[in-house]
Enzyme design. Structure first.
Site, PDB file in Angstrom:
ATOM      1  N   GLU A 159       0.876  -1.171   0.000  1.00 30.90           N
ATOM      2  CA  GLU A 159       0.000   0.000   0.000  1.00 30.90           C
ATOM      3  C   GLU A 159       0.906   1.211   0.000  1.00 30.90           C
ATOM      4  O   GLU A 159       1.561   1.492   1.000  1.00 30.90           O
ATOM      5  CB  GLU A 159      -0.895  -0.064   1.252  1.00 30.90           C
ATOM      6  CG  GLU A 159      -2.188   0.691   1.072  1.00 30.90           C
ATOM      7  CD  GLU A 159      -2.035   2.163   1.391  1.00 30.90           C
ATOM      8  OE1 GLU A 159      -1.590   2.898   0.497  1.00 30.90           O
ATOM      9  OE2 GLU A 159      -2.358   2.554   2.511  1.00 30.90           O
ATOM     10  N   CYS A 219      -2.866   8.667   2.958  1.00 34.56           N
ATOM     11  CA  CYS A 219      -2.625   8.049   1.645  1.00 34.56           C
ATOM     12  C   CYS A 219      -3.839   8.244   0.736  1.00 34.56           C
ATOM     13  O   CYS A 219      -3.689   8.394  -0.464  1.00 34.56           O
ATOM     14  CB  CYS A 219      -2.269   6.577   1.791  1.00 34.56           C
ATOM     15  SG  CYS A 219      -3.456   5.656   2.766  1.00 34.56           S
TER      16      CYS A 219
END
Ligand code: NDP
Length: 490
Positions: free
Chosen positions: A235, A269
């Site tokens: 990720e 993010c």
């Protein structure tokens, strides 16, 4: 001589929050050894035993919510309220993972198909063993726990390397787990710098690495994992787009856009970094955005930049953006370390670093587009593909735009809302990484499918997998297959 410990600092004040050992390759190897043994015990407990203990861990975390939020606040600088919200989300996910693991992973019968008519076929998802989790600092509980909770629920032991900026939170998460599971070290934290994470990734007994961080480090971790063919879930952040369509509720869109961009000082993010607004609502949206941003203050509504080095990237992106675009709010002087005030810049060329690279700061670029289609094209022209947002009152159109957005997740008429739905998988495409945490996919990510076919009775006149097979048996099979599959449909 190299120091054996390192300090975690409060990024707002510089005060030392805690001192932790720099665990070297030997210490990591020992932790993985203990985890291997713990993994066997944890797997043997079975789904009901694991569920009970994980729900207890959830209760422990909920009971310590305020204490943990305070620690997150100290190590990251984010407001205590935001840290508490992070914990609430984490608890929701842990609860879902614990309650759903058995249902998602347990043995089930699957259809055998025509050739397997005499078979019983079953599929189940077995634990991998020891999972290594390498975590970030921006959401030091929610993000790693997105892997840890699902890996534990799937029956694995976990060795967790928290970011060097938030080691105290990582250590505390493991300590509190031991209150619910005192028997074996099923969740351990190893502290240190990059080398500690590298040692974890290089250990051949690790059966999967779950990494969250930058794309560049993900590549290094992947290279280390390649040595042992260790799979990874990566990720790696994003450059998420926010599309405002012609029929959007402009007030709601501006409100959501600001929160998505500025909360956690933009160190999210799935934070909003690029905004594309359809011409028809551009002026009212920008008016709304400018009015609202005036009342958002760094140091009050959101915290400092947690990683000092990030300030250089943010400064470079702002400098570049205001040179080629038009500053609506803030500018280079908005960077007053360790805080950055909100920055909004219009008309920044699409090929500039501020539009292409992850900024990870409280800044956005805004561009006017002809229509939603052009907005989508620009949104999709990114190397990243983690998440995004669509604001539109037309549900069908919003769903279509969301589906066509090149990202793992899209929120409609809200921001980041998908992260609060434990059943939804989380992860990206392209430079944002691959693999999924959360939801049923997140549970399966930390398990290996086990397929078993059992012959219930021999098929008379159809002994196909034998050297004694006769030509007429094969002929019969070909006739059946031709009858069943040989007709073309146009
Ligand atoms: P990194 O990618 O460098 O670090 C992420 C994690 O990997 C940390 O725990 C780090 O440990 C560890 N690590 C570093 N080097 C190695 C290695 N060689 N092998 C194994 N593990 C390693 O991110 P940074 O914290 O330096 O942040 C850099 C950028 O990454 C940010 O500017 C932001 O753009 C992005 N980022 C994205 C996040 C996301 O949510 N996807 C979260 C955080 C950052 P250590 O901290 O000890 O170096």
């Amino acid at each position: 001589m190299a120091t054996l410990t390192f300090d975690s600092l409060n990024p707002a004040t510089g005060a030392v929050v805690g001192t932790h050992p720099k665990q070297d390759a030997t210490a990591v190897r020992e932790a993985v050894g203990r985890a291997e043994e713990a993994a066997a015990w944890w797997a043997a407990l079975g789904p009901a035993g694991r569920r009970r203990r994980l729900l207890d861990y959830k209760a422990v975390l909920a009971g310590r919510l305020r204490e943990l939020a305070e620690l997150v606040h100290e190590e990251t600088g984010k407001p205590v309220g935001d840290a508490a919200l992070e914990l609430v989300l984490t608890i929701t996910h842990l609860d879902w993972a614990a309650r759903n693991a058995d249902k998602v992973l347990r043995r089930r019968r699957v259809r055998t198909g025509m050739i397997g008519v005499n078979l019983e076929a079953t599929l189940e998802y077995l634990p991998l063993g020891v999972v290594g989790v390498i975590g970030p600092w921006n959401y030091p509980v929610f993000t790693p726990m997105g892997s840890i909770a699902y890996a534990l629920a799937a029956g694995n032991a976990v060795v967790f390397k928290p970011s060097e900026l938030t080691p105290g939170v990582g250590v505390r998460l493991a300590e509190l787990f031991a209150e619910s599971v005192p028997e074996r070290p099923v969740l351990q934290a190893v502290t240190g710098l990059g080398e500690t994470g590298a040692a974890l990734a290089a250990d051949p007994r690790i059966k999967k690495i779950a990494f969250t961080g930058s794309t560049a480090t993900a590549k290094r971790v992947m290279a280390a994992c390649a040595e042992n063919l260790t799979p990874i879930v990566a990720e790696c952040g994003g450059k998420d787009a926010f599309i405002v369509d012609a029929d959007a509720d402009v007030r709601a869109a501006a409100d959501a856009c600001l929160w998505g961009a500025l909360s956690n000082a933009g160190q999210t993010c799935v934070g909003v970094e690029r905004v594309y607004v359809v011409d028809a609502v551009y002026e009212p949206f920008m008016r709304e955005l400018s009015e609202r941003v005036a009342s958002v203050k760094a140091g009050r509504d959101y915290g400092p930049i947690t990683m000092p080095g990030q300030l250089d990237i943010i400064r470079r992106h702002i400098d570049d953006a205001v040179k080629s675009g038009r500053a609506v709010t803030g500018g280079p002087s908005s960077v007053r370390a360790p805080y950055v005030d909100p920055v909004i810049v219009e008309d920044v060329p699409e090929d500039s670093p501020a539009v292409r690279e992850e900024t990870f700061g409280p800044t956005i670029t805004v561009r006017r587009t002809r229509d939603a289609r052009e907005a989508l094209e620009l949104a999709n022209a990114s190397a990243y593909g983690l998440a995004g947002t669509v604001f539109s009152r037309n549900t069908r159109r919003a769903r279509e735009l969301a589906r066509l957005m090149r990202s793992g997740m899209t929120a409609i008429n809200s921001v980041i809302s998908f992260a609060g739905v434990p059943a939804l998988p989380f992860g990206g495409v392209g430079d944002s990484g691959f693999g999924r945490i959360h939801g049923a996919d997140g549970l399966r990510e930390f398990a290996r499918p086990k397929a078993v076919a059992r012959q219930r009775f021999p098929l008379p006149g159809m002994n196909l997998t034998s050297f004694t097979r006769r030509p007429d048996e094969l002929e019969r099979l070909i006739r059946i297959v031709t009858f069943l599959h040989g007709r073309r449909k146009r």
